[in-house]
Write a protein that holds these residues in place. Sequence first.
Motif, mmCIF file in Angstrom:
data_model
loop_
_atom_site.group_PDB
_atom_site.id
_atom_site.type_symbol
_atom_site.label_atom_id
_atom_site.label_comp_id
_atom_site.label_asym_id
_atom_site.label_seq_id
_atom_site.Cartn_x
_atom_site.Cartn_y
_atom_site.Cartn_z
ATOM 1 N N THR A 77 0.854 -1.178 0.000
ATOM 2 C CA THR A 77 0.000 0.000 0.000
ATOM 3 C C THR A 77 0.899 1.239 0.000
ATOM 4 O O THR A 77 1.728 1.411 0.894
ATOM 5 N N ILE A 78 0.737 2.072 -1.033
ATOM 6 C CA ILE A 78 1.582 3.262 -1.165
ATOM 7 C C ILE A 78 0.832 4.506 -0.689
ATOM 8 O O ILE A 78 1.425 5.476 -0.253
ATOM 9 N N ASN A 79 -0.519 4.455 -0.763
ATOM 10 C CA ASN A 79 -1.294 5.582 -0.272
ATOM 11 C C ASN A 79 -2.726 5.135 -0.022
ATOM 12 O O ASN A 79 -3.170 4.111 -0.553
ATOM 13 N N ARG A 80 -3.418 5.921 0.785
ATOM 14 C CA ARG A 80 -4.835 5.672 1.036
ATOM 15 C C ARG A 80 -5.529 7.020 1.061
ATOM 16 O O ARG A 80 -5.062 7.945 1.715
ATOM 17 N N PHE A 81 -6.616 7.127 0.280
ATOM 18 C CA PHE A 81 -7.303 8.407 0.152
ATOM 19 C C PHE A 81 -8.704 8.297 0.734
ATOM 20 O O PHE A 81 -9.485 7.432 0.315
ATOM 21 N N ALA A 82 -9.007 9.174 1.669
ATOM 22 C CA ALA A 82 -10.350 9.204 2.254
ATOM 23 C C ALA A 82 -11.326 9.709 1.199
ATOM 24 O O ALA A 82 -10.927 10.353 0.227
ATOM 25 N N ALA A 83 -12.616 9.403 1.406
ATOM 26 C CA ALA A 83 -13.639 9.891 0.476
ATOM 27 C C ALA A 83 -13.524 11.414 0.389
ATOM 28 O O ALA A 83 -13.375 12.087 1.410
ATOM 29 N N GLY A 84 -13.515 11.943 -0.835
ATOM 30 C CA GLY A 84 -13.412 13.395 -0.988
ATOM 31 C C GLY A 84 -11.991 13.869 -1.223
ATOM 32 O O GLY A 84 -11.774 14.955 -1.760
ATOM 33 N N GLU A 85 -10.996 13.073 -0.825
ATOM 34 C CA GLU A 85 -9.600 13.438 -1.060
ATOM 35 C C GLU A 85 -9.278 13.118 -2.519
ATOM 36 O O GLU A 85 -9.697 12.069 -3.022
ATOM 37 N N SER A 86 -8.526 13.994 -3.186
ATOM 38 C CA SER A 86 -8.252 13.689 -4.590
ATOM 39 C C SER A 86 -7.111 12.677 -4.686
ATOM 40 O O SER A 86 -6.027 12.903 -4.156
ATOM 41 N N PRO A 87 -7.393 11.532 -5.308
ATOM 42 C CA PRO A 87 -6.406 10.451 -5.309
ATOM 43 C C PRO A 87 -5.261 10.704 -6.286
ATOM 44 O O PRO A 87 -5.449 11.370 -7.304
ATOM 45 N N GLY A 88 -4.110 10.186 -5.971
ATOM 46 C CA GLY A 88 -2.952 10.344 -6.846
ATOM 47 C C GLY A 88 -2.399 8.993 -7.258
ATOM 48 O O GLY A 88 -2.810 7.944 -6.747
ATOM 49 N N TYR A 89 -1.472 9.034 -8.184
ATOM 50 C CA TYR A 89 -0.810 7.824 -8.674
ATOM 51 C C TYR A 89 0.210 7.353 -7.623
ATOM 52 O O TYR A 89 0.934 8.174 -7.056
ATOM 53 N N PRO A 90 0.281 6.047 -7.379
ATOM 54 C CA PRO A 90 1.196 5.565 -6.334
ATOM 55 C C PRO A 90 2.666 5.451 -6.763
ATOM 56 O O PRO A 90 3.242 4.367 -6.747
ATOM 57 N N THR A 91 3.264 6.577 -7.164
ATOM 58 C CA THR A 91 4.712 6.599 -7.349
ATOM 59 C C THR A 91 5.335 6.368 -5.974
ATOM 60 O O THR A 91 4.968 7.046 -5.009
ATOM 61 N N LEU A 92 6.270 5.431 -5.909
ATOM 62 C CA LEU A 92 6.705 4.959 -4.594
ATOM 63 C C LEU A 92 7.185 6.090 -3.678
ATOM 64 O O LEU A 92 6.765 6.190 -2.531
ATOM 65 N N CYS A 93 8.039 6.971 -4.195
ATOM 66 C CA CYS A 93 8.617 8.004 -3.319
ATOM 67 C C CYS A 93 7.632 9.143 -3.033
ATOM 68 O O CYS A 93 7.951 10.052 -2.267
ATOM 69 N N LYS A 94 6.446 9.106 -3.660
ATOM 70 C CA LYS A 94 5.445 10.137 -3.377
ATOM 71 C C LYS A 94 4.303 9.558 -2.540
ATOM 72 O O LYS A 94 3.198 10.091 -2.522
ATOM 73 N N GLY A 95 4.580 8.429 -1.883
ATOM 74 C CA GLY A 95 3.550 7.745 -1.115
ATOM 75 C C GLY A 95 3.521 8.196 0.332
ATOM 76 O O GLY A 95 4.394 8.931 0.802
ATOM 77 N N ARG A 96 2.475 7.743 1.021
ATOM 78 C CA ARG A 96 2.347 8.034 2.448
ATOM 79 C C ARG A 96 2.785 6.810 3.233
ATOM 80 O O ARG A 96 2.332 5.692 2.957
ATOM 81 N N PHE A 97 3.665 7.017 4.187
ATOM 82 C CA PHE A 97 4.193 5.915 4.991
ATOM 83 C C PHE A 97 4.164 6.288 6.462
ATOM 84 O O PHE A 97 4.001 7.445 6.815
#
Lengths: 295, 330
Positions: B221-241
Amino acid sequence: MKPVLTLGPHLYHWPADEWRDFYFRIADEAPVESVCIGEIVCPKRAPFTLPHYEAVIARLRAAGKEVVLSTPALIVDDRDVALLQGALAMEGFLVEANDVAALALLSGRPHAVGPYVNTYNRATAVRLAAGGAVRVTVPVELPAESVSLLAGLPAPDIEVQVFGRWPLAVSARCYHSRAYGRSKDACLYACGEDPDGLPVDTLDGEHFLAVNGVQTLSSSYGCLLRELGRLRQSGVRRFRLSPQRTDMVELAKLYRGVLDDRLLAEEAWMSVERLVGPIPLSNGFFHGREGVRLV
Amino acid sequence: MTAATMELVCPAGTPAALEAAVDAGADTVYLGFRDATNARNFPGLNFSRDDLRRGLAYAHARGRKVYLAINTFPHVADDGPWRSAVDDAAALGVDAVILADIGLLAYAAAHHPALRRHLSVQASAAHPLALEYYVREFGISRAVLPRVLTVSQVKAIAAEGRVETEVFVYGGLCPMAEGRCALSSYATGRSPNTFGVCSPASHVQYLTIDDALVARLGDFTINRFAAGESPGYPTLCKGRFEAGGRQTYLFEDPVSLDARPLIPEFAAAGVRALKIEGRQRGRAYVAQVVGALRSAVDAAASGRPASSQALTALSEGGQATSGAYRKGWR
């Protein structure tokens, strides 16, 4: 030629006396032939260990070990260059380049090339050898077939990392200080808080990466113990262990045992698993798969 | 040197994008062949030999140049595609090749000495000493500088004057030393160096779990977007950890580089060319960004303040940054 075990440079920021004692014990007890020392991650750490170099080098050499001086993985500013020049100024050592900038000063004299320089093919290896590279440690993501083809060259000698976290990326930016809410210039040595790297987990709580100053490593420990036979068959004679906060002396003995055909790889594997505890092992890169995998 | 002489180097992933870039004011278009020899090896993208021949004719007829990026690292088992890319670049008359691999630089210098060699950003030459090596060994004419440098570091390198310098001013931002990152292959088995891809779409999955959109790369899992959050592409170094008990964009926020305000400083420092990232982008994007950058370069050249034309809607995550160039970023 007898297979050679190398201890790669210590990557983490440990208290200086622990760093010194680590190398003393390696000198006294570890069955490795070659030992790399040098601060390759952050020049700000170097002043702490430099006062111990003389004693560490003397102890390693007295134990009959070759000492190689490793230089920074990313050369950006003059503090990095100062470390490189410091290594060059020491007489009688093989210096290991980890950034192409170092080759500007090392070309024309015998030197080593570390895994942070992109040696992906024969033309590059041959060119590096022509410039004086006597040995090259290959980048972590090279698969078995590539390693084998490089090892078939008459020169340089090919070295392969067979234990330790895979160094995956390096940056001019310090994610370690960022994780602690500090700037790189006022980091207060955040990296010293995490002697085996700062765990980076996914949002699912899975261990994924480890940050060490400006360096990003795998969370898993790379382990090519079961692949030693295949590597030797392809002509690789040099095997690198990258220090982790585990018993590196015991670990070196296990690898030595397998290389000397005194120990079966499977037995040694179980012992390595016991030594490293909960940290998973990986070998995927070598098998052309995701690096994180254990094949 | 004034900004009037700074060259605007623009991306093209398709012949249509090449024409759009030229029409919008690109001095130079850079592109790659349709294989693993370039770092944007995406399905449906890049040029055949015939495409390149036609693109060269279009650009040259209008007094513009074309550079060919051959900026991945040749496979040890078969470096044929890389060598033939260099041979064909010379035969077709491209204005320069952009190379990263030492072996390939040696090949190009030996077999096509008259073909201009530029050092790719993928070589990550971040200090004048590295440039000294590439100039001395392979006679490079220009180096594309890493995006990890600050303005003062760019100035220091440009001031040495050993080689022309080219810097990124707009587009995707790589927070790691370029060409020295195996994060993508750790998770997917494919990296920019080996396959010309980073965080490839073939390994991306979006899942909806408990009303959240989960973006995965390989098994992670590279990112998780709550409803309403604008989702992005899971480029590894731009992920949430999660690190140190906090969930953050540890490596880099999902932002794009927009260094337009720094153009006068780059000009004063002697930087020779400005580069726009984005060979994976469509022709409409290319036309708009190239047009905006053309205006910015022309404004700087005549001493006018830069236009504040908004491009943020085009940026990754809708946010822009001056990146490492401003030291606070580090």
